[in-house]
Design a protein around this motif. Structure first.
Motif, mmCIF file in Angstrom:
data_model
loop_
_atom_site.group_PDB
_atom_site.id
_atom_site.type_symbol
_atom_site.label_atom_id
_atom_site.label_comp_id
_atom_site.label_asym_id
_atom_site.label_seq_id
_atom_site.Cartn_x
_atom_site.Cartn_y
_atom_site.Cartn_z
ATOM 1 N N ASP A 186 0.803 -1.218 0.000
ATOM 2 C CA ASP A 186 0.000 0.000 0.000
ATOM 3 C C ASP A 186 0.840 1.273 0.000
ATOM 4 O OD1 ASP A 186 -2.462 -1.425 0.085
ATOM 5 O OD2 ASP A 186 -2.197 -1.735 2.233
ATOM 6 N N GLY A 187 2.158 1.140 -0.047
ATOM 7 C CA GLY A 187 3.016 2.316 -0.037
ATOM 8 C C GLY A 187 2.953 3.092 1.260
ATOM 9 N N ASP A 188 2.706 2.409 2.366
ATOM 10 C CA ASP A 188 2.487 3.083 3.645
ATOM 11 C C ASP A 188 3.676 3.933 4.080
ATOM 12 O OD1 ASP A 188 -0.040 1.962 3.927
ATOM 13 O OD2 ASP A 188 0.694 0.235 5.052
ATOM 14 N N ILE A 216 -6.155 -10.980 3.591
ATOM 15 C CA ILE A 216 -7.080 -10.503 2.592
ATOM 16 C C ILE A 216 -6.297 -10.076 1.351
ATOM 17 C CG2 ILE A 216 -7.121 -8.061 3.242
ATOM 18 C CD1 ILE A 216 -10.244 -8.309 3.094
ATOM 19 N N GLY A 217 -6.892 -10.241 0.185
ATOM 20 C CA GLY A 217 -6.179 -10.057 -1.077
ATOM 21 C C GLY A 217 -6.363 -8.682 -1.686
ATOM 22 N N THR A 218 -5.541 -7.723 -1.268
ATOM 23 C CA THR A 218 -5.588 -6.383 -1.845
ATOM 24 C C THR A 218 -4.843 -6.375 -3.175
ATOM 25 O OG1 THR A 218 -5.718 -5.332 0.322
ATOM 26 C CG2 THR A 218 -4.978 -3.974 -1.506
ATOM 27 N N ARG A 219 -5.509 -5.950 -4.227
ATOM 28 C CA ARG A 219 -4.879 -5.896 -5.541
ATOM 29 C C ARG A 219 -4.273 -4.530 -5.850
ATOM 30 N NH1 ARG A 219 -9.317 -9.446 -6.048
ATOM 31 N NH2 ARG A 219 -8.883 -11.317 -7.267
ATOM 32 N N GLU A 220 -4.888 -3.467 -5.320
ATOM 33 C CA GLU A 220 -4.415 -2.128 -5.660
ATOM 34 C C GLU A 220 -4.880 -1.140 -4.603
ATOM 35 O OE1 GLU A 220 -4.366 0.898 -9.522
ATOM 36 O OE2 GLU A 220 -5.719 -0.824 -9.500
ATOM 37 N N SER A 221 -4.023 -0.166 -4.329
ATOM 38 C CA SER A 221 -4.381 0.948 -3.445
ATOM 39 C C SER A 221 -3.526 2.145 -3.848
ATOM 40 C CB SER A 221 -4.203 0.564 -1.975
ATOM 41 O OG SER A 221 -2.895 0.097 -1.717
ATOM 42 N N ARG A 222 -2.493 2.447 -3.047
ATOM 43 C CA ARG A 222 -1.601 3.546 -3.433
ATOM 44 C C ARG A 222 -0.576 3.087 -4.476
ATOM 45 N NH1 ARG A 222 -0.817 3.932 2.259
ATOM 46 N NH2 ARG A 222 -2.010 5.595 3.266
ATOM 47 N N ARG A 223 -0.261 4.001 -5.387
ATOM 48 C CA ARG A 223 0.874 3.833 -6.300
ATOM 49 C C ARG A 223 1.748 5.070 -6.127
ATOM 50 N NH1 ARG A 223 -3.365 3.681 -9.252
ATOM 51 N NH2 ARG A 223 -2.640 5.365 -10.631
ATOM 52 N N ILE A 224 2.980 4.856 -5.670
ATOM 53 C CA ILE A 224 3.893 5.961 -5.422
ATOM 54 C C ILE A 224 4.206 6.678 -6.741
ATOM 55 C CG2 ILE A 224 6.208 6.564 -4.615
ATOM 56 C CD1 ILE A 224 4.180 5.742 -2.410
#
Length: 408
Positions: free
Chosen positions: A166-168, A288-296
């Motif tokens: 997620d680029g946290d 859980i299967g996150t496919r996309e959120s943040r993109r730096i």
């Protein structure tokens, strides 16, 4: 919205390292191994008690092809992972794969291999540590805060590699980013099946199979298709619901909804589908299967057009598409660099791409490719005391080739 004030406090610095890798998925593991092989002191921080990310804890146990037209385009650590698992009998290229040279693996074997390669390289670990914040000043990350059973703690580093997905780390440090939502899934595995029998029935009886899928979609919202596996008696079923991967309420809703649907889907298969009569739910993914959120946002954003053969002078590895043949591209180093951050790099699915390109750059094998590049780059930055955007790219490319990576 009500709020509550949290008292300020001093955090104990529990660890420090040359390179701190946040997240133990494929991108993070590859970065940690690559940096350690370059001689850096590496600490890998992971919220679970195992490595592999969605490749293991997410039950996403299939890889796209590594070759195009018989040419092995995916090399380096990705090839090392695949070759080792195949040699041990823990992976295979099954009949019925979407494309030739597709690759399925045992997630427990992937966990073990990730751990052993990291330990052989000298990587240090901190498990059961949820990354909670970044402490940055004028574009330089000083430390990250983690939440643990030992309380809230801090970790110092010289260079930070963000493999959180997620680029946290980079986003919390002030890096620019884009965000897009995608389906979020929870993958079950069914055991004691006969995949060959099922596959023959599906191909020979298109009408009954289509009718079954239509009924399943009507009852649970979408058709969950069994996917071939490293064993003929095990299958995994992809799925997903729309949601915001950065909203804990959405994650909770989706987790509960999909766990309830798994039992209903399995009952349908046992009752109606040849090859599933004696099946059982082997497990459900703990992640859980996150496919996309943040993109730096980096100095360059990889686009969908680039994936049709993009060529870059600062190439750090190759990628290819899982759905069609002949699409091979170079990853530019600039996609791993975060704007406004001097000592942070992105790896895995949060690198700098467009939403359309991300569909293909988020795959496990490409995450290994960019992870290796991020790890070597981090080690170089530490060695020369340079900002990650200012390292000698020719030196980076030379060291990657020495580690077996293919850049052209």
């Amino acid at each position: 919205m009500s709020t509550i004030e949290e008292p300020a406090r001093q955090l104990e610095v529990i660890e420090q390292a040359d390179v701190v890798v946040a997240g133990g998925g494929p991108g993070g593991v590859a970065a940690a191994i690559a940096a350690a092989r370059e001689g850096a002191d590496v600490l890998l921080v992971e919220r679970y008690g195992y490595l592999g990310g969605l490749a293991t804890g997410g039950n996403v146990i299939g890889l796209p092809p590594f070759e195009e037209g018989g040419d092995q385009v995916i090399q380096g650590l990705a090839r090392e992972f695949r070759s080792t698992l195949e040699a041990r009998g823990d992976a295979r290229s099954p009949a019925g794969a979407w494309r030739a040279d597709g690759f399925d693996f045992d997630p427990e074997a992937w966990k073990a291999l990730s751990l052993s390669l990291c330990r052989e390289a000298g990587v240090r670990f901190l498990f059961h540590s949820w990354i909670a914040a970044s402490m940055a000043n004028d574009g330089s990350i000083e430390a990250i805060a983690i939440e643990t059973k030992s309380g809230r703690l801090a970790i110092r580093g010289k260079v930070f590699v963000d493999g959180t997905g997620d680029g946290d780390v980079l986003a919390w440090a002030g890096a620019a980013f884009e965000k897009s939502d995608h389906r979020i899934g929870l993958v079950p595995r069914f055991g004691a099946i006969d995949y060959g029998r099922f596959d023959s029935w599906r191909k020979e009886a298109a009408g009954p199979w289509e009718a079954f899928c239509a009924e399943m979609k009507a009852r649970v919202g979408e058709a969950w298709h069994p996917i071939h596996s490293y064993r003929d008696d095990v299958t995994w079923l992809n799925n997903g619901l729309p949601g915001d991967a950065l909203d804990v309420r959405d994650l909770t809703r989706i987790e509960i909804t999909l766990r309830e649907k798994i039992a209903e889907v399995h009952a349908l298969y046992r009752e109606r589908v040849p090859g599933f009569e004696e099946s059982f739910v082997l497990d459900t993914a703990p992640q859980i299967g996150t496919r996309e959120s943040r993109r730096i946002t980096g100095p360059y954003r990889l686009t969908l057009d680039d994936l049709s053969g993009g060529r870059f002078e600062d190439s750090v590895g190759l990628g290819n598409r899982y759905d069609i043949e002949g699409h091979v591209w170079q990853f530019p180093y600039r996609c791993l660099v975060a704007e406004r951050i001097e000592n942070g790099l992105a790896t895995g699915r949060c690198i700098s791409t467009t939403h359309e390109a991300h569909e293909f750059t988020r795959e496990i094998h490409t995450c290994l490719v960019v992870g290796q590049a991020a790890g070597v780059a981090a080690a170089i930055a530490v060695k020369y005391g340079a900002a990650v955007s200012q390292i000698d790219v020719a030196d980076l490319q030379s060291r990657l080739r020495a580690q077996g990576a293919r850049l052209e």
